[in-house]
Design a protein around this motif. Structure first.
Motif, PDB file in Angstrom:
ATOM      1  N   VAL A  43     -33.881  94.728 -29.345  1.00  0.00           N
ATOM      2  CA  VAL A  43     -34.096  94.543 -30.771  1.00  0.00           C
ATOM      3  C   VAL A  43     -33.114  93.524 -31.350  1.00  0.00           C
ATOM      4  N   ILE A  44     -33.530  92.848 -32.409  1.00  0.00           N
ATOM      5  CA  ILE A  44     -32.719  91.784 -33.006  1.00  0.00           C
ATOM      6  C   ILE A  44     -32.841  91.852 -34.525  1.00  0.00           C
ATOM      7  N   ALA A  45     -31.765  91.504 -35.218  1.00  0.00           N
ATOM      8  CA  ALA A  45     -31.765  91.512 -36.690  1.00  0.00           C
ATOM      9  C   ALA A  45     -30.830  90.424 -37.197  1.00  0.00           C
ATOM     10  N   THR A  46     -31.111  89.941 -38.382  1.00  0.00           N
ATOM     11  CA  THR A  46     -30.212  88.980 -39.016  1.00  0.00           C
ATOM     12  C   THR A  46     -29.085  89.730 -39.711  1.00  0.00           C
ATOM     13  N   GLY A  47     -27.928  89.095 -39.742  1.00  0.00           N
ATOM     14  CA  GLY A  47     -26.774  89.691 -40.402  1.00  0.00           C
ATOM     15  C   GLY A  47     -26.415  88.958 -41.673  1.00  0.00           C
ATOM     16  N   PRO A  48     -25.567  89.549 -42.499  1.00  0.00           N
ATOM     17  CA  PRO A  48     -25.164  88.916 -43.752  1.00  0.00           C
ATOM     18  C   PRO A  48     -24.264  87.700 -43.541  1.00  0.00           C
ATOM     19  N   ASP A  49     -23.849  87.475 -42.302  1.00  0.00           N
ATOM     20  CA  ASP A  49     -22.971  86.350 -41.973  1.00  0.00           C
ATOM     21  C   ASP A  49     -23.753  85.172 -41.384  1.00  0.00           C
ATOM     22  N   ASP A  50     -25.081  85.142 -41.563  1.00  0.00           N
ATOM     23  CA  ASP A  50     -25.968  84.109 -41.027  1.00  0.00           C
ATOM     24  C   ASP A  50     -26.024  84.101 -39.509  1.00  0.00           C
ATOM     25  N   SER A  51     -25.589  85.167 -38.871  1.00  0.00           N
ATOM     26  CA  SER A  51     -25.716  85.328 -37.423  1.00  0.00           C
ATOM     27  C   SER A  51     -26.897  86.242 -37.141  1.00  0.00           C
ATOM     28  N   VAL A  52     -27.348  86.259 -35.882  1.00  0.00           N
ATOM     29  CA  VAL A  52     -28.287  87.277 -35.441  1.00  0.00           C
ATOM     30  C   VAL A  52     -27.547  88.205 -34.493  1.00  0.00           C
ATOM     31  N   TRP A  53     -27.879  89.471 -34.567  1.00  0.00           N
ATOM     32  CA  TRP A  53     -27.276  90.522 -33.754  1.00  0.00           C
ATOM     33  C   TRP A  53     -28.392  91.201 -32.987  1.00  0.00           C
ATOM     34  N   PHE A  54     -28.114  91.627 -31.753  1.00  0.00           N
ATOM     35  CA  PHE A  54     -29.153  92.231 -30.927  1.00  0.00           C
ATOM     36  C   PHE A  54     -28.554  93.236 -29.958  1.00  0.00           C
ATOM     37  N   GLY A  55     -29.382  94.220 -29.614  1.00  0.00           N
ATOM     38  CA  GLY A  55     -28.992  95.203 -28.624  1.00  0.00           C
ATOM     39  C   GLY A  55     -29.216  94.655 -27.234  1.00  0.00           C
ATOM     40  N   ARG A  56     -28.375  95.080 -26.306  1.00  0.00           N
ATOM     41  CA  ARG A  56     -28.504  94.704 -24.899  1.00  0.00           C
ATOM     42  C   ARG A  56     -28.489  95.983 -24.061  1.00  0.00           C
ATOM     43  N   SER A  57     -29.157  95.964 -22.922  1.00  0.00           N
ATOM     44  CA  SER A  57     -29.207  97.169 -22.095  1.00  0.00           C
ATOM     45  C   SER A  57     -28.029  97.271 -21.132  1.00  0.00           C
ATOM     46  N   ASP A  58     -27.080  96.339 -21.199  1.00  0.00           N
ATOM     47  CA  ASP A  58     -25.911  96.382 -20.313  1.00  0.00           C
ATOM     48  C   ASP A  58     -24.659  96.867 -21.052  1.00  0.00           C
ATOM     49  N   ASN A  59     -24.862  97.789 -21.991  1.00  0.00           N
ATOM     50  CA  ASN A  59     -23.766  98.406 -22.753  1.00  0.00           C
ATOM     51  C   ASN A  59     -22.971  97.391 -23.575  1.00  0.00           C
ATOM     52  N   ARG A  60     -23.700  96.477 -24.195  1.00  0.00           N
ATOM     53  CA  ARG A  60     -23.089  95.485 -25.066  1.00  0.00           C
ATOM     54  C   ARG A  60     -24.033  95.247 -26.252  1.00  0.00           C
ATOM     55  N   ILE A  61     -23.472  94.789 -27.360  1.00  0.00           N
ATOM     56  CA  ILE A  61     -24.282  94.244 -28.443  1.00  0.00           C
ATOM     57  C   ILE A  61     -23.967  92.761 -28.492  1.00  0.00           C
ATOM     58  N   GLY A  62     -24.947  91.970 -28.831  1.00  0.00           N
ATOM     59  CA  GLY A  62     -24.765  90.525 -28.828  1.00  0.00           C
ATOM     60  C   GLY A  62     -24.847  89.947 -30.227  1.00  0.00           C
ATOM     61  N   ARG A  63     -24.287  88.758 -30.335  1.00  0.00           N
ATOM     62  CA  ARG A  63     -24.278  88.034 -31.614  1.00  0.00           C
ATOM     63  C   ARG A  63     -24.396  86.552 -31.321  1.00  0.00           C
ATOM     64  N   ILE A  64     -25.218  85.860 -32.094  1.00  0.00           N
ATOM     65  CA  ILE A  64     -25.286  84.399 -32.035  1.00  0.00           C
ATOM     66  C   ILE A  64     -25.061  83.903 -33.446  1.00  0.00           C
ATOM     67  N   THR A  65     -24.021  83.071 -33.615  1.00  0.00           N
ATOM     68  CA  THR A  65     -23.670  82.567 -34.939  1.00  0.00           C
ATOM     69  C   THR A  65     -24.613  81.437 -35.356  1.00  0.00           C
ATOM     70  N   ALA A  66     -24.541  81.064 -36.607  1.00  0.00           N
ATOM     71  CA  ALA A  66     -25.345  79.955 -37.126  1.00  0.00           C
ATOM     72  C   ALA A  66     -25.034  78.658 -36.386  1.00  0.00           C
ATOM     73  N   ASP A  67     -23.827  78.554 -35.808  1.00  0.00           N
ATOM     74  CA  ASP A  67     -23.438  77.363 -35.037  1.00  0.00           C
ATOM     75  C   ASP A  67     -23.870  77.447 -33.574  1.00  0.00           C
ATOM     76  N   GLY A  68     -24.519  78.562 -33.180  1.00  0.00           N
ATOM     77  CA  GLY A  68     -24.992  78.707 -31.809  1.00  0.00           C
ATOM     78  C   GLY A  68     -24.000  79.326 -30.844  1.00  0.00           C
ATOM     79  N   GLU A  69     -22.894  79.852 -31.357  1.00  0.00           N
ATOM     80  CA  GLU A  69     -21.910  80.496 -30.488  1.00  0.00           C
ATOM     81  C   GLU A  69     -22.414  81.878 -30.093  1.00  0.00           C
ATOM     82  N   VAL A  70     -22.442  82.146 -28.789  1.00  0.00           N
ATOM     83  CA  VAL A  70     -22.912  83.428 -28.257  1.00  0.00           C
ATOM     84  C   VAL A  70     -21.709  84.303 -27.953  1.00  0.00           C
ATOM     85  N   ALA A  71     -21.740  85.542 -28.414  1.00  0.00           N
ATOM     86  CA  ALA A  71     -20.670  86.502 -28.142  1.00  0.00           C
ATOM     87  C   ALA A  71     -21.299  87.859 -27.861  1.00  0.00           C
TER      88      ALA A  71
END
Length: 147
Positions: A43-71
């Motif tokens: 699942v994926i959702a937009t955040g108030p910080d202009d990033s997208v956040w998503f669930g991962r099945s490897d016990n992590r949550i992910g984030r991609i910033t408006a600049d394309g940085e993946v964390a």
């Protein structure tokens, strides 16, 4: 899928271990590799910080910033739901209800329902709502209930 304020559409590519962004005006698709094929973003959702956040099945949550940085941030299970809360944080379910500040700090919320197994999550004005599939109930955590 999630639609950002500028109109781009974000989606998870579960079996590729990627997230993609579609610009509906140009038709351009940009793929973001998550660095782990087994991540299986869900699942994926937009955040108030202009990033997208998503669930991962490897016990992590992910984030991609408006600049394309993946964390990604380690959590205690697979994230099955994610939403932006009215409190300015990102909320997600992992068989517990958890909350992440925009810098990735995780705040685990205990649930009073034994065997709740929460999935899916949606934000309301003063809290978040989620399905407790293990208990056959709907759960709610108010923003004032945080630790």
């Amino acid at each position: 899928m999630a639609v950002e304020a500028a109109g781009a559409v974000w989606m998870t590519l579960v079996h590729a271990g990627q997230v993609a962004r579609l610009d509906p005006k140009s038709g351009e698709v940009r793929r973001f590799d998550l660095g782990a094929a087994e991540s299986r973003p869900m699942v994926i959702a937009t955040g108030p910080d202009d990033s997208v956040w998503f669930g991962r099945s490897d016990n992590r949550i992910g984030r991609i910033t408006a600049d394309g940085e993946v964390a990604s941030y380690e959590v205690s299970g697979s994230a099955y739901g994610v939403c932006a809360g009215a409190d300015g944080a990102m909320w997600f379910t992992l068989m517990t209800a958890d909350r992440s500040t925009l810098d990735g700090a995780i705040d685990v919320q205990s649930l009073p329902t034994e065997g709740a197994a929460p999935v899916g999550i949606a934000a309301g004005e003063d809290g978040v709502w989620f399905a407790e599939i293990g208990a056959g109930r709907i759960g709610r955590i108010g923003h004032t209930a945080r630790h």
